[in-house]
Design a protein around this motif. Sequence first.
Motif, PDB file in Angstrom:
ATOM      1  N   HIS A 107      23.180  16.433   3.778  1.00 25.80           N
ATOM      2  CA  HIS A 107      23.351  16.255   5.216  1.00 25.80           C
ATOM      3  C   HIS A 107      22.090  15.576   5.745  1.00 25.80           C
ATOM      4  N   ALA A 108      22.175  14.288   5.952  1.00 26.20           N
ATOM      5  CA  ALA A 108      20.968  13.499   6.218  1.00 26.20           C
ATOM      6  C   ALA A 108      20.938  12.987   7.654  1.00 26.20           C
ATOM      7  N   PHE A 109      19.728  12.744   8.114  1.00 23.70           N
ATOM      8  CA  PHE A 109      19.471  12.025   9.358  1.00 23.70           C
ATOM      9  C   PHE A 109      18.753  10.737   8.987  1.00 23.70           C
ATOM     10  N   ILE A 110      19.004   9.685   9.748  1.00 25.64           N
ATOM     11  CA  ILE A 110      18.259   8.445   9.513  1.00 25.64           C
ATOM     12  C   ILE A 110      16.924   8.552  10.244  1.00 25.64           C
ATOM     13  N   GLY A 111      15.879   8.751   9.457  1.00 25.65           N
ATOM     14  CA  GLY A 111      14.555   8.817  10.051  1.00 25.65           C
ATOM     15  C   GLY A 111      14.152   7.462  10.601  1.00 25.65           C
ATOM     16  N   GLU A 112      14.453   6.412   9.822  1.00 25.30           N
ATOM     17  CA  GLU A 112      14.152   5.059  10.283  1.00 25.30           C
ATOM     18  C   GLU A 112      14.963   4.046   9.500  1.00 25.30           C
ATOM     19  N   LEU A 113      15.471   3.086  10.220  1.00 29.84           N
ATOM     20  CA  LEU A 113      16.103   1.916   9.626  1.00 29.84           C
ATOM     21  C   LEU A 113      15.403   0.712  10.220  1.00 29.84           C
ATOM     22  N   ARG A 114      14.784  -0.083   9.365  1.00 21.94           N
ATOM     23  CA  ARG A 114      14.041  -1.243   9.871  1.00 21.94           C
ATOM     24  C   ARG A 114      14.407  -2.496   9.093  1.00 21.94           C
ATOM     25  N   ILE A 115      14.453  -3.609   9.814  1.00 25.15           N
ATOM     26  CA  ILE A 115      14.676  -4.918   9.222  1.00 25.15           C
ATOM     27  C   ILE A 115      13.532  -5.805   9.682  1.00 25.15           C
ATOM     28  N   GLY A 116      12.908  -6.482   8.726  1.00 25.02           N
ATOM     29  CA  GLY A 116      11.784  -7.322   9.104  1.00 25.02           C
ATOM     30  C   GLY A 116      11.357  -8.247   7.986  1.00 25.02           C
ATOM     31  N   HIS A 117      10.514  -9.175   8.341  1.00 23.70           N
ATOM     32  CA  HIS A 117       9.973 -10.144   7.383  1.00 23.70           C
ATOM     33  C   HIS A 117       8.678  -9.581   6.786  1.00 23.70           C
ATOM     34  N   VAL A 118       8.620  -9.584   5.473  1.00 22.90           N
ATOM     35  CA  VAL A 118       7.488  -8.996   4.754  1.00 22.90           C
ATOM     36  C   VAL A 118       6.840 -10.060   3.874  1.00 22.90           C
ATOM     37  N   ARG A 119       5.536 -10.075   3.868  1.00 24.33           N
ATOM     38  CA  ARG A 119       4.814 -11.029   3.024  1.00 24.33           C
ATOM     39  C   ARG A 119       4.784 -10.540   1.577  1.00 24.33           C
ATOM     40  N   VAL A 120       4.922 -11.493   0.671  1.00 17.32           N
ATOM     41  CA  VAL A 120       4.857 -11.205  -0.757  1.00 17.32           C
ATOM     42  C   VAL A 120       3.578 -11.820  -1.290  1.00 17.32           C
ATOM     43  N   SER A 121       2.803 -11.033  -2.010  1.00 20.22           N
ATOM     44  CA  SER A 121       1.527 -11.524  -2.521  1.00 20.22           C
ATOM     45  C   SER A 121       1.401 -11.202  -4.001  1.00 20.22           C
ATOM     46  N   ALA A 122       0.453 -11.857  -4.638  1.00 19.49           N
ATOM     47  CA  ALA A 122       0.194 -11.621  -6.058  1.00 19.49           C
ATOM     48  C   ALA A 122      -1.307 -11.760  -6.304  1.00 19.49           C
ATOM     49  N   TYR A 123      -1.777 -10.983  -7.266  1.00 15.18           N
ATOM     50  CA  TYR A 123      -3.183 -11.054  -7.635  1.00 15.18           C
ATOM     51  C   TYR A 123      -3.374 -12.161  -8.669  1.00 15.18           C
ATOM     52  N   LEU A 124      -4.288 -13.063  -8.385  1.00 15.14           N
ATOM     53  CA  LEU A 124      -4.596 -14.161  -9.305  1.00 15.14           C
ATOM     54  C   LEU A 124      -5.944 -13.903  -9.966  1.00 15.14           C
ATOM     55  N   PRO A 125      -5.955 -13.615 -11.263  1.00 13.01           N
ATOM     56  CA  PRO A 125      -7.229 -13.342 -11.950  1.00 13.01           C
ATOM     57  C   PRO A 125      -8.226 -14.480 -11.817  1.00 13.01           C
ATOM     58  N   GLU A 126      -7.719 -15.732 -11.769  1.00 15.36           N
ATOM     59  CA  GLU A 126      -8.620 -16.871 -11.664  1.00 15.36           C
ATOM     60  C   GLU A 126      -9.425 -16.858 -10.369  1.00 15.36           C
ATOM     61  N   LEU A 127      -8.814 -16.316  -9.302  1.00 20.22           N
ATOM     62  CA  LEU A 127      -9.480 -16.272  -8.012  1.00 20.22           C
ATOM     63  C   LEU A 127     -10.170 -14.942  -7.765  1.00 20.22           C
ATOM     64  N   GLY A 128      -9.619 -13.901  -8.362  1.00 18.47           N
ATOM     65  CA  GLY A 128     -10.205 -12.579  -8.174  1.00 18.47           C
ATOM     66  C   GLY A 128      -9.721 -11.860  -6.939  1.00 18.47           C
ATOM     67  N   PHE A 129      -8.656 -12.356  -6.308  1.00 18.89           N
ATOM     68  CA  PHE A 129      -8.100 -11.679  -5.138  1.00 18.89           C
ATOM     69  C   PHE A 129      -6.620 -12.051  -5.006  1.00 18.89           C
ATOM     70  N   GLU A 130      -5.936 -11.363  -4.055  1.00 11.30           N
ATOM     71  CA  GLU A 130      -4.517 -11.602  -3.832  1.00 11.30           C
ATOM     72  C   GLU A 130      -4.316 -12.735  -2.836  1.00 11.30           C
ATOM     73  N   ILE A 131      -3.207 -13.463  -3.032  1.00 15.73           N
ATOM     74  CA  ILE A 131      -2.823 -14.490  -2.067  1.00 15.73           C
ATOM     75  C   ILE A 131      -1.357 -14.281  -1.698  1.00 15.73           C
ATOM     76  N   ASP A 132      -1.012 -14.593  -0.455  1.00 13.12           N
ATOM     77  CA  ASP A 132       0.384 -14.555  -0.014  1.00 13.12           C
ATOM     78  C   ASP A 132       1.062 -15.846  -0.453  1.00 13.12           C
ATOM     79  N   PHE A 133       2.236 -15.711  -1.046  1.00 12.06           N
ATOM     80  CA  PHE A 133       2.940 -16.920  -1.489  1.00 12.06           C
ATOM     81  C   PHE A 133       4.373 -16.999  -0.982  1.00 12.06           C
ATOM     82  N   ALA A 134       4.851 -15.987  -0.273  1.00 10.55           N
ATOM     83  CA  ALA A 134       6.220 -16.026   0.237  1.00 10.55           C
ATOM     84  C   ALA A 134       6.372 -14.999   1.344  1.00 10.55           C
TER      85      ALA A 134
END
Length: 358
Positions: free
Chosen positions: A219-246
């Motif tokens: 027996h559940a309640f919807i605590g939250e339903l959200r729709i949104g645009h989220v950034r996707v990032s990846a860690y690049l060892p060559e740079l030593g930090f994460e970058i957003d790519f999508a």
Amino acid sequence: MYVAVKGGERAIENAHGWLAEARRGDATVPDLAVDQIREQLALAVDRVMAEGSLYDPDLAALALKQARGDVVEAVFLIRAFRTTLPRFGASAPLDTGAAQIIRRISATYKDAPGGQVLGPTFDYTHRLLDFGLAESATPAPAPEAPSSLGAVPHILSHLGEEGLIQPEREGGAEVPDLTRAPLEFPASRPLRLQALARGDEGFLLSLAYSTQRGYGRNHAFIGELRIGHVRVSAYLPELGFEIDFAEILLTECETVNQFQGSKSEPAQFTRGYGLVFGQSERKAISMALVDRALRTRELGEDTGSAPAQDEEFVLSHCDNIQSSGFLEHIKLPHYVDFQAELELIRKLRRRAMPEAAQ
């Protein structure tokens, strides 16, 4: 065993030609462009991306066009294409709390922290056919850019601050990848969530509905339903930090469920979780309900006999590609198998009714 059919190759070629002709339909009607499907049938496109495990609206729209609107066939096409793509690495965990919100609602708080955002929804429409849509298309006015809410915290985090909801376990063992390794039982929750995320929406909807009708402790309640645009990032060892790519559109659902507690844990709420590509509210909610139903064992509850609580039943049958493949293969020739069954039935009848056989 399949047997060769005389003239089969020519018949298949003709069937393919007929299919292409049927797909095009009346040649006097303008051809449907992929960008039209992507923009105007967006929810179907989102479902194909979610169940196909590939975020690419253009390819999903193309698959829908090629499949004549058959969503499962379109998902099959996307899955098949996905296997040809190189794998460069893994992205960092998504921060859905930093999503650029276009819709955010809660059924547990009237004055939800951060506010309720209705967004684009069918929830308050009258479900009456709009015959104006059947008229000749006219250029649509340029839409106004929605105002950005910025980062909005998850509503259930406020329950967490009071210790009223079970915290999610972080870290631990490496998360398995369902697309690279076969499904094994018992399955960890991360693996279950992966299977549910690419599971068939209709199947999960039926299971979720069954839990609401009493076939499972849910027996559940919807605590939250959200729709949104989220950034996707990846860690690049060559740079030593994460970058957003999508940036991708996601639907996230967290449900709140009762939990009586135990000798070691006080009474508190637990949660179910759903996360889906695109705008797929029904799928995300269904996923969250089924996720919670599958957690009975780890929460020390009675597992019961409800279908939605049976891990092997749910995860072995929720994938529409596996299901449709096994179902539709019976359309292929089974002449030898059937002849064997036919001879067996005739033999049994002769033994049971010798007089009739004479």
